[in-house]
Design a protein around this motif. Structure first.
Motif, PDB file in Angstrom:
ATOM      1  N   ARG A   1       0.836  -1.205   0.000  1.00 16.32           N
ATOM      2  CA  ARG A   1       0.000   0.000   0.000  1.00 16.32           C
ATOM      3  C   ARG A   1       0.872   1.258   0.000  1.00 16.32           C
ATOM      4  N   LEU A   2       1.937   1.265   0.805  1.00 17.54           N
ATOM      5  CA  LEU A   2       2.763   2.466   0.943  1.00 17.54           C
ATOM      6  C   LEU A   2       3.731   2.652  -0.221  1.00 17.54           C
ATOM      7  N   THR A   3       4.196   1.541  -0.816  1.00 17.88           N
ATOM      8  CA  THR A   3       5.243   1.638  -1.841  1.00 17.88           C
ATOM      9  C   THR A   3       4.741   1.358  -3.250  1.00 17.88           C
ATOM     10  N   GLN A   4       3.468   0.937  -3.370  1.00 14.87           N
ATOM     11  CA  GLN A   4       2.910   0.541  -4.666  1.00 14.87           C
ATOM     12  C   GLN A   4       3.655  -0.658  -5.257  1.00 14.87           C
ATOM     13  N   ALA A   5       4.255  -1.461  -4.380  1.00 16.73           N
ATOM     14  CA  ALA A   5       4.949  -2.670  -4.826  1.00 16.73           C
ATOM     15  C   ALA A   5       3.940  -3.806  -4.970  1.00 16.73           C
ATOM     16  N   LYS A   6       4.422  -4.951  -5.415  1.00 17.21           N
ATOM     17  CA  LYS A   6       3.553  -6.112  -5.597  1.00 17.21           C
ATOM     18  C   LYS A   6       4.164  -7.327  -4.904  1.00 17.21           C
ATOM     19  N   VAL A   7       4.557  -7.121  -3.651  1.00 12.31           N
ATOM     20  CA  VAL A   7       5.107  -8.218  -2.852  1.00 12.31           C
ATOM     21  C   VAL A   7       3.991  -9.204  -2.531  1.00 12.31           C
TER      22      VAL A   7
ATOM     23  N   THR B   1      12.297  -7.394   1.246  1.00 14.84           N
ATOM     24  CA  THR B   1      12.153  -6.564   0.062  1.00 14.84           C
ATOM     25  C   THR B   1      12.333  -5.113   0.460  1.00 14.84           C
ATOM     26  N   MET B   2      12.999  -4.336  -0.409  1.00 13.51           N
ATOM     27  CA  MET B   2      13.226  -2.924  -0.119  1.00 13.51           C
ATOM     28  C   MET B   2      12.750  -2.090  -1.307  1.00 13.51           C
ATOM     29  N   ARG B   3      12.103  -0.972  -1.001  1.00 15.87           N
ATOM     30  CA  ARG B   3      11.630  -0.038  -2.029  1.00 15.87           C
ATOM     31  C   ARG B   3      11.834   1.384  -1.519  1.00 15.87           C
ATOM     32  N   SER B   4      12.101   2.290  -2.435  1.00 12.46           N
ATOM     33  CA  SER B   4      12.198   3.707  -2.052  1.00 12.46           C
ATOM     34  C   SER B   4      10.838   4.367  -2.250  1.00 12.46           C
ATOM     35  N   ILE B   5      10.461   5.235  -1.329  1.00 15.45           N
ATOM     36  CA  ILE B   5       9.219   5.988  -1.457  1.00 15.45           C
ATOM     37  C   ILE B   5       9.494   7.445  -1.072  1.00 15.45           C
ATOM     38  N   THR B   6       8.611   8.318  -1.496  1.00 13.83           N
ATOM     39  CA  THR B   6       8.716   9.733  -1.163  1.00 13.83           C
ATOM     40  C   THR B   6       7.593  10.096  -0.211  1.00 13.83           C
ATOM     41  N   LEU B   7       7.962  10.624   0.957  1.00  9.36           N
ATOM     42  CA  LEU B   7       6.968  11.047   1.936  1.00  9.36           C
ATOM     43  C   LEU B   7       6.292  12.327   1.470  1.00  9.36           C
ATOM     44  N   PRO B   8       5.114  12.643   2.007  1.00  6.78           N
ATOM     45  CA  PRO B   8       4.403  13.864   1.593  1.00  6.78           C
ATOM     46  C   PRO B   8       5.257  15.124   1.726  1.00  6.78           C
ATOM     47  N   SER B   9       6.228  15.127   2.636  1.00 12.75           N
ATOM     48  CA  SER B   9       7.095  16.294   2.821  1.00 12.75           C
ATOM     49  C   SER B   9       8.110  16.438   1.703  1.00 12.75           C
ATOM     50  N   GLY B  10       8.240  15.402   0.843  1.00 14.58           N
ATOM     51  CA  GLY B  10       9.254  15.413  -0.201  1.00 14.58           C
ATOM     52  C   GLY B  10      10.491  14.622   0.169  1.00 14.58           C
ATOM     53  N   ARG B  11      10.582  14.157   1.414  1.00 18.17           N
ATOM     54  CA  ARG B  11      11.749  13.382   1.849  1.00 18.17           C
ATOM     55  C   ARG B  11      11.662  11.961   1.305  1.00 18.17           C
ATOM     56  N   ASP B  12      12.772  11.482   0.734  1.00 19.93           N
ATOM     57  CA  ASP B  12      12.845  10.112   0.237  1.00 19.93           C
ATOM     58  C   ASP B  12      13.326   9.187   1.346  1.00 19.93           C
ATOM     59  N   VAL B  13      12.699   8.013   1.455  1.00 19.84           N
ATOM     60  CA  VAL B  13      13.121   7.003   2.423  1.00 19.84           C
ATOM     61  C   VAL B  13      13.137   5.649   1.737  1.00 19.84           C
ATOM     62  N   ILE B  14      13.863   4.706   2.332  1.00 14.89           N
ATOM     63  CA  ILE B  14      13.865   3.321   1.858  1.00 14.89           C
ATOM     64  C   ILE B  14      13.073   2.494   2.862  1.00 14.89           C
ATOM     65  N   MET B  15      12.067   1.773   2.351  1.00 19.58           N
ATOM     66  CA  MET B  15      11.221   0.957   3.221  1.00 19.58           C
ATOM     67  C   MET B  15      11.571  -0.508   3.034  1.00 19.58           C
ATOM     68  N   SER B  16      11.687  -1.236   4.153  1.00 23.25           N
ATOM     69  CA  SER B  16      12.104  -2.637   4.124  1.00 23.25           C
ATOM     70  C   SER B  16      11.048  -3.514   4.778  1.00 23.25           C
ATOM     71  N   ASP B  17      10.600  -4.552   4.050  1.00 23.03           N
ATOM     72  CA  ASP B  17       9.667  -5.543   4.592  1.00 23.03           C
ATOM     73  C   ASP B  17      10.484  -6.727   5.086  1.00 23.03           C
ATOM     74  N   THR B  18      10.157  -7.268   6.258  1.00 25.23           N
ATOM     75  CA  THR B  18      10.946  -8.350   6.843  1.00 25.23           C
ATOM     76  C   THR B  18      10.077  -9.556   7.162  1.00 25.23           C
ATOM     77  N   VAL B  19      10.745 -10.667   7.490  1.00 18.22           N
ATOM     78  CA  VAL B  19      10.046 -11.895   7.868  1.00 18.22           C
ATOM     79  C   VAL B  19       9.253 -11.663   9.153  1.00 18.22           C
TER      80      VAL B  19
END
Length: 461
Positions: free
Chosen positions: A233-239, A252-270
């Motif tokens: 939902r947050l990254t528009q990925a298809k995990v 899995t890791m994906r980069s997303i942009t927060l509403p403030s414009g800041r880029d972050v890397i989001m990581s899904d774990t076991v």
């Protein structure tokens, strides 16, 4: 790890031993039994019978008392039958929701005339089926072999054979059980070597990420809490995300942009689970090290689950085992997921309780997106609170410094003066330290002069 019978056809019994020492546990015995049934269904067996058995004192030989062993043998229906006499309705697999010793497992298999696996073996079966990447397969195989090595008891006739020794050495030959153990040991050594390579590769990737200004946001939580659905939902990925225990094994890791414009890397774990086998924690340590590097940890909870508080305690225990206890106070946001399944009164109760505890809490529904925008704002707020803020006067001629600030920090304001830009920039602790080392001229003056001399001034907030 597999077992010989056709899993898709095998009737299965699930039993949860409720020990007297566990009385007063946060999770009820029935809830533990239901969780184990869910784990069993994850390997596609037909659970035809499940029950909780109270145990005052565990028996070293069988865990259960003789009366319970005999009663369950009757339920299984295979005692006194040969393989050719087994009926389709006879139970072919018994799952004991506890850690069985090798002797206990062997004795129960003899008493019940069927395959017996314990909680650790069951979870390893699931992991073996779900691992998709080469790294995940290595980790699962290492955990499985470490577990299997302790199971090498003389349960089967092939383990009683001996191979003749070399003539010039003399003495007894090497027994099959010794051969099996030696082969397993050799394979474990190779797997550990390969996983060390994985660990080094991951460290190189982390080192490369440290050279970027992108913060890491790690999702952790109990299995089936909805981490992957929220990640998608947050990254528009298809995990891969389903209503299954341990749907995700490979990070899995994906980069997303927060509403403030800041880029972050989001990581899904076991996902975590109560009584997570120590073999798995050790094998997946390379993967879970990503949590160590996280600037924000999102603890995703199933707010609709009756045992959500017990699940929370289990997750925090695993995080402490991983050595990230010091981060839990500063970096953690508790994300109450599946809010679409809650009524307004329950939502209000959870929110009020969280506010009283002083924790950071977000209420979301990963399925319909409710609360996700607020969650992104909460992530940004936490990151901002942990960043150092500098106000700097940068000469127009110093394009290199200006470029460095934009690449390694978050420029929130830029004003033009007669001879310089006045830049307000936020940096995490690591980049702030690098900035001070790379451009010491901004920090050489005494504090009193810094306050008076605005041309080279800075002001952390």
């Amino acid at each position: 790890m597999g077992w010989s019978e056709d899993q898709n056809q095998t009737p299965c019994l699930v039993v949860h031993p409720h020990l007297k020492s566990e009385r007063g546990n946060l999770r009820s015995p029935q809830a533990r039994l239901e969780e184990c049934v869910g784990l069993a269904q994850a390997i596609h067996v037909d659970v035809v019978h499940s029950e909780v058995v109270n145990i005052a004192r565990p028996k070293p030989a069988t865990l259960f008392g003789q009366g319970v062993v005999d009663a369950l043998a009757t339920t299984i229906g295979r005692v006194g039958k040969t393989k050719n006499e087994w009926d389709d309705d006879d139970i072919g697999l018994a799952i004991v929701d506890a850690a069985l010793s090798p002797i206990q497992q062997r004795n129960l298999e003899k008493a019940w005339n069927c395959k017996v696996i314990d909680r650790t073996g069951l979870i390893l079966e699931i992991f073996g089926e779900r691992a998709r990447t080469a790294e995940g397969s290595l980790q699962v195989e290492l955990a499985a072999l470490t577990y299997q090595r302790s199971r090498l008891v003389r349960s089967w006739t092939h383990l009683e054979r001996q191979r003749g020794g070399l003539g010039f050495i003399g003495g007894p030959g090497e027994s099959q059980i010794e051969i099996d153990r030696r082969l397993i040991d050799e394979r474990i050594v190779r797997l550990k070597r390969e996983l060390e390579d994985v660990k080094r590769t991951r460290e190189l990737h982390r080192k490369a990420r440290r050279n970027t200004p992108y913060p890491i946001v790690a999702l952790v939580g109990y299995t089936n809490a909805g981490k992957s659905t929220l990640f998608n939902r947050l990254t528009q990925a298809k995990v891969f995300a389903e209503d299954l225990l341990f749907a995700t094994l490979d990070p899995t890791m994906r980069s997303i942009t927060l509403p403030s414009g800041r880029d972050v890397i989001m990581s899904d774990t076991v996902g975590f689970i109560s009584q997570l086998p120590h073999e798995l924690v050790a094998a997946f340590h390379a993967t879970l090290e990503e949590v160590h590097e996280a600037d924000v940890i999102l603890h995703v909870r199933d707010a609709s689950h009756p045992d959500t508080e017990a699940q929370r305690a289990d997750v925090l225990d695993v995080l402490k085992t991983l050595g990230v206890e010091e981060k839990l106070e500063d970096c953690l946001i508790e994300v109450y997921n599946k809010s679409d399944l809650l009524d307004e009164e329950t939502k209000s109760t959870i929110t009020n309780r969280a506010n009283r505890s002083g924790g950071r809490v977000s209420m979301v529904s990963a399925m319909d997106g409710q609360g996700c925008e607020q969650l992104l704002d909460d992530i940004n707020t936490l990151l901002s609170a942990r960043f150092q803020t500098f106000e700097l006067n940068v000469p127009y001629s110093d394009g290199q410094l200006l470029s460095w600030l934009y690449n390694h920090g978050e420029v929130t304001e830029r004003r033009e003066g007669e001879e310089h830009f006045t830049i307000t920039v936020k940096m995490n602790d690591m980049n702030a330290s690098r900035f001070k080392q790379k451009y010491p001229q901004f920090f050489e003056a005494p504090a009193e002069e810094v306050e008076e001399e605005t041309s080279t001034g800075w002001s952390p907030t």
